[in-house]
Design an enzyme around this catalytic site. Structure first.
Site, PDB file in Angstrom:
ATOM      1  N   THR A   1       0.801  -1.269  -0.185  1.00 41.75           N
ATOM      2  CA  THR A   1       0.208   0.155   0.056  1.00 41.75           C
ATOM      3  C   THR A   1       0.554   1.186  -0.153  1.00 41.75           C
ATOM      4  O   THR A   1       0.772   1.863  -0.761  1.00 41.75           O
ATOM      5  CB  THR A   1      -0.979   0.097   0.951  1.00 41.75           C
ATOM      6  OG1 THR A   1      -1.571  -0.944   1.108  1.00 41.75           O
ATOM      7  CG2 THR A   1      -1.570   1.671   1.552  1.00 41.75           C
ATOM      8  N   GLY A   2       2.001   0.907   0.554  1.00 40.50           N
ATOM      9  CA  GLY A   2       3.135   2.130   0.995  1.00 40.50           C
ATOM     10  C   GLY A   2       3.454   2.717  -0.588  1.00 40.50           C
ATOM     11  O   GLY A   2       3.418   3.774  -1.121  1.00 40.50           O
TER      12      GLY A   2
ATOM     13  N   TRP B   1       2.886   1.478  -3.420  1.00 44.69           N
ATOM     14  CA  TRP B   1       1.627   2.058  -4.148  1.00 44.69           C
ATOM     15  C   TRP B   1       0.858   3.727  -4.726  1.00 44.69           C
ATOM     16  O   TRP B   1       0.966   4.074  -5.559  1.00 44.69           O
ATOM     17  CB  TRP B   1      -0.044   1.734  -4.084  1.00 44.69           C
ATOM     18  CG  TRP B   1      -0.747   1.772  -4.743  1.00 44.69           C
ATOM     19  CD1 TRP B   1      -1.616   0.953  -6.345  1.00 44.69           C
ATOM     20  CD2 TRP B   1      -1.747   2.706  -4.894  1.00 44.69           C
ATOM     21  NE1 TRP B   1      -2.274   1.588  -7.124  1.00 44.69           N
ATOM     22  CE2 TRP B   1      -2.641   2.794  -6.499  1.00 44.69           C
ATOM     23  CE3 TRP B   1      -2.035   4.013  -4.144  1.00 44.69           C
ATOM     24  CZ2 TRP B   1      -3.712   4.002  -6.587  1.00 44.69           C
ATOM     25  CZ3 TRP B   1      -2.901   5.005  -4.831  1.00 44.69           C
ATOM     26  CH2 TRP B   1      -3.937   4.533  -5.467  1.00 44.69           C
ATOM     27  N   HIS B   2       1.338   4.377  -3.543  1.00 50.69           N
ATOM     28  CA  HIS B   2       1.124   5.235  -3.380  1.00 50.69           C
ATOM     29  C   HIS B   2       2.785   6.795  -3.944  1.00 50.69           C
ATOM     30  O   HIS B   2       2.540   7.450  -4.153  1.00 50.69           O
ATOM     31  CB  HIS B   2       1.933   6.173  -1.774  1.00 50.69           C
ATOM     32  CG  HIS B   2      -0.478   6.340  -1.344  1.00 50.69           C
ATOM     33  ND1 HIS B   2      -0.336   5.057  -1.086  1.00 50.69           N
ATOM     34  CD2 HIS B   2      -1.015   6.961  -1.059  1.00 50.69           C
ATOM     35  CE1 HIS B   2      -1.804   4.655  -0.381  1.00 50.69           C
ATOM     36  NE2 HIS B   2      -2.249   6.487  -0.872  1.00 50.69           N
ATOM     37  N   GLY B   3       3.814   5.663  -3.547  1.00 49.66           N
ATOM     38  CA  GLY B   3       4.701   6.234  -4.778  1.00 49.66           C
ATOM     39  C   GLY B   3       5.543   5.739  -4.906  1.00 49.66           C
ATOM     40  O   GLY B   3       6.152   5.065  -3.303  1.00 49.66           O
TER      41      GLY B   3
END
Lengths: 398, 471
Positions: free
Chosen positions: B324-325, B327-329
């Site tokens: 998830t982390g 995925w954000h960048g």
């Protein structure tokens, strides 16, 4: 409980359900109505955007507005067309200037007191945000100034750095607005230039009777009254005999709204511009060196019908301006300056046979050749603190 | 194209709406025509920002369309092996595209730094929305392989699913199975259009009026550097950022859901007042719901979810939150941010859960908000050291007041209060005292007014006074 007479058989829960249904129906109608109004606004915006007359220039922004984007294959492929179209439609948006003004009022209504780096102070006084002292940049600038004075030890050198409105009128700044101690900044500048005679303007400005008349409310410059006060201080230090000279100022326009008003989108106040005519008998010519133009006056009254009326003084900033006078003097003065000087220089004319103004931001000539050509006896660095603190042209040009 | 631009609002949207309803709805009444109009509009919308990557998107669409058909065919023929091979190929292909464009630069940069290598870097700009549309495509491929949906045989419908402009660049991540039916049959109505347009307006206002204003405050704080920021300034900054990111993101979701509604689509909600959450687990049930459910469904549960040993469950949680982390960048602070939540959620589940439940509600609420705000520090800082330094400022290590703190705090307090009301359910309280009829009628004035305010804010952002020219 309030019974509904028309439907006596209805139970309380039935009634509540019916009310909910009615309310839901009302809400549907209202939401639909709101959406139709929104659709109408969007359509109007669309029609006016597409059919409105394009403006070429924005006086408030002092820039050319974007024109219709050109559609070519390459501009489409690299996305330039799209970017241009975005700029075009927002630059030419109907009522753009009014929307910008409305935005400023909304900001003020919400308790904010700045727009586009301009503080909106008390009594409609606008302030440029004061610049910080950046060691690296200032070392370069001061090194260059010091270098000039060391290269020409026979020339008497003076420096006068004017404080800005935020330093002199702190009580009119927005509440709690961060500011800089310009008095200390200017002191630091002076201490770094031991070879140059400095003129302390801060004390004189702080002690003045009508401090709020020394600066325009809508512009980042000092007024003619501010310049006159500075002139007296400079004359004293430079040893000019101002006894017997009269300085009468004539108001030439009273609806000036300067750069800060434009920047902030805040047009509540208007300022008066006055001019002080150099000694009545003095004859002089003003020569714009690069432009090869000679004019009979230090004032360009045609600028009073334009947006930036401060340009009435010398018609604005030019790389090099040379003024020859018939004053009874052997002294020749070179002024390295920013736009604050434009308003002050006319008062200096009666004391020098030649005054040369150089603006390093536009000057592209060779400064040392200029010094060799001329017989400069006095040199004055005349700046306002914000410009000097952010300037990079002195270090690059001098 | 972004929603908050003059071209979108006053040219694109009226044109697309007119084409959809006049040509598609009134004249031809055929879903193919309507879908064709929306597809064309979506391609223009996408190409507007990044014309070149339209090719990448086309490749992605064609590849996944055909591999979907292939998986389906293989399964019909009873060839499980071929279906599996095609499925794995599809997953690898999609992740490889995402990986190359999003993470390759980050990977080579770190490999070069660690092992003193000199791997070649491709400084490519990130294709807009690639994280969103890749996840949408993956939901199709995975569900198809697991026989949860039927194959999409119509290329137009499939292309429209991938490119649909309302959610193309900033979500929500719409799972294929949620819109499969709507691609072929959906009902438009004046009321749906109206609800959609008003929802869009509210989202636009969240973005332009609140997020941008609050964001400017945080930028000011960030620009002065954490080391020069005192306690008050740091808290003002992070409160503004916390509100900004919510209004920005949920505003985009509102706009997407609203725009979808205008054309008869129904997308699931993406936010549910996350700042009302009582604990971090609750926060993630309310924040970017489409992303967390995506990860839950396609990563967490396939890994075994919580139907396994405690240890495996902790591993599963950590894997999901690391991803998830990421995925954000492609940056370390996003990874750290993900791990931070992995740890918090694990702790909540296994260590602190009961203790937290005993806390009074306001205390639990405050603690959750604190945890979230600390998370945003990690998320928003330009570097890890700056993040640590900023946390230090929040603890008062760099003094209580810096030169601009009082000014920033007092001049932005009204906006922060507005934001706090709007980000929670508090704003509903005064409205509930009014009669619902009055509230309904007020909408006729309030919603168009909101749009006009948005236009004022949008246009004045393009006001660029250029003063240092011969002034």
């Amino acid at each position: 409980m309030n019974e509904d007479k028309r439907q006596p058989n209805e139970t309380a829960s039935d009634r509540a359900a019916r009310r909910r249904r009615q309310q839901k129906a009302t809400d549907r109608v209202c939401v639909t109505a709101a959406a139709l109004v929104i659709t109408l606004v969007l359509l109007l915006g669309c029609v006016f955007s597409l059919t409105g007359q394009d403006k070429a220039y924005s006086e408030n922004e002092n820039r050319w507005l974007a024109g219709k984007p050109r559609l070519t294959f390459s501009s489409l492929a690299d996305g330039k067309f799209m970017k241009d179209a975005e700029t075009y439609f927002s630059d030419q948006f109907p009522l753009r200037d009014r929307l910008v003004r409305a935005r400023t009022y909304i900001a003020i209504f919400c308790g904010q007191s700045e727009r586009n780096d301009v503080y909106i102070g008390k009594k409609h006084f606008l302030f440029e945000k004061p610049a910080a002292y950046e060691e690296e940049r200032m070392n370069a600038t001061l090194g260059a100034i010091d270098g000039v004075s060391r290269r020409y030890p026979d020339v008497r050198s003076f420096i006068a750095v004017a404080p800005n409105a935020s330093e002199i009128l702190p009580e009119l700044l927005p509440h709690n607005a961060p500011r800089q101690d310009q008095t200390a900044q200017i002191q630091k500048i002076y201490e770094s230039l031991p070879e140059i005679t400095s003129v302390d303007l801060c004390a004189a400005f702080k002690d003045a009777g009508h401090r709020d008349r020394l600066y325009y409310r809508t512009d980042h410059h000092w007024t003619t009254a501010g310049a006159e006060l500075a002139f007296r201080k400079i004359a004293e230090i430079m040893g000019l005999d101002t006894r017997g000279s009269s300085y009468i100022s004539y108001p030439v326009c009273s609806d000036f709204q300067g750069t800060l008003a434009s920047s902030a989108g805040f047009f509540r106040a208007q300022d008066t511009i006055s001019v002080i005519v150099p000694g009545a008998e003095l004859k002089y010519t003003v020569n714009y060196t690069d432009e090869k133009i000679t004019r009979p006056s230090v004032f360009d009254l045609s600028k009073l019908s334009q947006k930036n009326r401060y340009e009435v003084f010398f018609g604005g900033n030019f790389a090099q301006v040379r003024i020859e006078t018939d004053a009874d003097s052997e002294r020749e003065l070179l002024i390295v300056k920013d736009s604050y000087a434009n308003c002050l220089v006319p008062m200096l004319l009666p004391y020098f046979k030649t005054v040369i103004m150089v603006d390093p931001r536009y000057y592209r000539g060779n400064f040392d050749q200029l010094m060799e050509r001329e017989t400069v006896t006095d040199m004055l660095w005349l700046y306002n603190a914000n410009t000097l603190l952010t300037d990079t042209s002195i270090a690059a040009r001098m | 194209m972004v929603f908050s631009s003059t071209v979108f609002l006053f040219i694109f949207l009226p044109a697309v709406t007119a084409a959809y309803y006049v040509i598609g709805h009134a004249l031809t009444r055929r879903m193919t025509v309507k879908n064709g109009i929306l597809l064309a509009a979506s391609l223009v919308f996408y190409a507007w920002g990044e014309p070149v990557y339209i090719v990448l998107m086309a490749i992605s669409i064609l590849f996944n369309y055909f591999i979907g058909r292939d998986i389906d065919l293989a399964r019909q023929e009873g060839n499980a092996r071929r279906a599996k091979t095609a499925f794995i190929f599809a997953i690898v292909f999609n992740l490889a595209l995402l990986g190359f464009f999003k993470y390759f630069g980050f990977l080579t940069e770190n490999l070069n730094a660690w092992f003193h290598l000199n791997l070649r870097r491709f400084p490519l700009p990130l294709p807009i929305g690639i994280s969103f549309y890749t996840f949408q495509i993956l939901s199709y491929v995975i569900d198809l392989y697991h026989d949860r949906i039927r194959v999409q045989k119509d290329l137009l419908s499939f292309a429209l699913y991938v490119t649909l402009f309302p959610q193309l660049i900033a979500g929500p991540i719409v799972k294929y199975r949620d819109v499969a039916e709507q691609l072929a049959h959906r009902k438009e109505s004046l009321y749906r259009y109206s609800r959609g347009l008003t929802r869009f307006t509210v989202g636009l206002a969240k973005k332009l009026l609140l997020a941008n204003t609050l964001g400017a405050v945080y930028s000011t704080v960030q620009a002065q550097g954490a080391a020069a920021t005192g306690l008050l300034g740091a808290w003002t900054g992070i409160v503004c950022y916390t509100l900004q990111i919510y209004f920005d993101f949920s505003g985009y979701s509102d706009m997407a859901i609203g725009l979808g509604g205008m054309f008869g689509f129904r997308f699931n909600e993406n936010f549910n007042y996350p700042y009302m959450a009582q604990n971090v687990t609750d926060f993630w049930r309310r924040w970017h719901i489409s992303l967390s459910t995506w990860f839950k469904e396609y990563v967490y549960i396939p890994l075994g979810g919580n139907r396994c040993s405690k240890l495996m469950n902790v591993r599963n949680l950590m894997v999901v939150w690391l991803l998830t982390g990421l995925w954000h960048g492609a940056a370390w602070n996003f990874i750290l941010w993900g791990v931070y939540y992995g740890v918090l959620l694990t702790a909540e589940k296994y260590l602190l859960g009961n203790a937290l439940k005993k806390l009074p509600r306001p205390a639990a609420h405050a603690l959750t908000l604190l945890a979230v705000a600390v998370g945003w520090v990690l998320f928003s800082a330009p570097t890890l050291t700056e993040a640590v330094s900023y946390l230090g400022s929040m603890c008062g290590f760099h003094g209580l007041l810096d030169a601009s703190a009082r000014y920033l705090f007092t001049t932005n307090l009204p906006v922060m209060l507005c934001g706090a009301l709007a980000a929670t359910t508090l704003w509903k309280k005064p409205l509930s005292r009014l009669s619902p009829r009055v509230v309904s009628r007020a909408k006729i004035v309030a919603l168009p007014l909101l749009l006009i305010l948005c236009v004022i804010f949008m246009i004045s952002e393009t006001y660029n006074p250029f003063l240092y020219f011969r002034f």
